[in-house]
Design a protein around this motif. Structure first.
Motif, PDB file in Angstrom:
ATOM      1  N   PRO A  51       0.813  -1.222   0.000  1.00 57.42           N
ATOM      2  CA  PRO A  51       0.000   0.000   0.000  1.00 57.42           C
ATOM      3  C   PRO A  51       0.845   1.270   0.000  1.00 57.42           C
TER       4      PRO A  51
ATOM      5  N   GLU B 104      -2.604 -12.161   2.878  1.00 59.60           N
ATOM      6  CA  GLU B 104      -1.695 -11.152   2.324  1.00 59.60           C
ATOM      7  C   GLU B 104      -1.994  -9.752   2.828  1.00 59.60           C
ATOM      8  N   ARG B 105      -3.248  -9.422   3.107  1.00 58.75           N
ATOM      9  CA  ARG B 105      -3.583  -8.044   3.489  1.00 58.75           C
ATOM     10  C   ARG B 105      -2.967  -7.645   4.827  1.00 58.75           C
TER      11      ARG B 105
END
Length: 293
Positions: A39, A267-268
């Protein structure tokens, strides 16, 4: 030598070129690599008008400094840090105009571990298997930055973003909480071992790197001795070596391994793991998959 480039003034503890990685080559034994805090990487690119696939610089703890050879726009995201242009304070988390010949310095992280430097046009390192990401395990991609090195910049895509403020990704965190789906080898551990995973007081080890987040704490008790034949390892695998201490596989992890995987972290949650400094408390929250009831 093109003027669209920068020279490394201070490489820092570990600074690498990263993009979104080279997914789809695990069957060839090639790890994914790519930005650990994805991100933050995506945000840095958006701030300077790049596609999110453009390559950035990923720094580790101490930041880095570069001298640009052309007027450019840059942005620093990820771990908060002091940012200067030729010694003058500049904003973190916002587009910054950097004139030709000026030094952009992203200082030591004030929280977290990894900062991301994006430049208009992206870092134009030579792609390997469709990615510019540096892979520390396989050695693919550009080498980690070193003082005096020169890297090219691409052609800018468009105007930088207009922003007032950007999120700091929840940094700092007092405790790293990692949900994990048990399996495929949780049956290699005793009930006491699985309780230790759920209730043990773990912390991030200083031996952690881009390959994996290593933990310190109580070992997980095994039900089965010996090791497995080598089998596929996904991103987020929670592998348990003979010392019984879980290792969370990150982007540069090997594609196969013979130690049992007690669970997989979705994964997040891995961006937070990438920003967890040594000594950060770690709590695992194991659960069964819906398929297993």
């Amino acid at each position: 030598m093109t003027d669209r480039a920068f020279c490394v003034v201070r490489a820092g503890a570990l600074t690498t070129v990263q993009d979104l990685g080279r997914a789809g080559h695990a069957h060839l034994g090639v790890p994914r690599a790519g930005a650990l805090d994805e991100p933050a990487h995506r945000l840095a690119n958006r701030l300077v008008g790049n596609p999110e696939t453009s390559a950035t610089l990923e720094t580790t703890l101490t930041g880095c400094a570069v001298r640009v050879r052309t007027d450019t726009v840059a942005a620093v995201t990820g771990a908060p840090c002091p940012v200067t242009v030729d010694g003058r304070p500049a904003p973190w988390g916002a587009p910054v105009r950097v004139p030709a010949g000026a030094v952009l310095d992203a200082g030591p992280a004030t929280a977290g571990l990894r900062s991301y430097l994006a430049f208009a046009g992206g870092v134009d390192a030579e792609p390997v298997l469709g990615s510019r990401a540096a892979d520390l395990l396989s050695g693919l991609g550009p080498a980690p930055l070193s003082d005096g090195g020169v890297l090219p910049l691409g052609t800018p895509y468009g105007p930088p973003a207009s922003v007032d403020a950007v999120p700091r990704s929840g940094l700092p965190v007092a405790e790293l909480v990692l949900p994990c789906v048990l399996g495929p080898r949780d049956d290699w551990f005793t009930e006491a071992g699985l309780r230790t995973l759920a209730t043990g007081r773990f912390r991030v080890s200083s031996a952690s790197n881009r390959i994996g987040l290593r933990t310190e704490g109580p070992p997980l008790e095994r039900r089965k001795d010996g090791e497995l034949p080598s089998e596929g390892m996904p991103l987020g695998a929670l592998q348990v070596p003979p010392n019984g201490l879980p290792v969370l596989f990150l982007n540069d992890h090997p594609t196969t391994g013979g130690y049992p995987v007690v669970g997989v972290v979705p994964e997040r949650f891995l961006a937070a793991a990438a920003q967890a400094a040594p000594g950060t408390p770690v709590r695992f929250v194991p659960r069964r998959s819906r398929a297993s009831g």
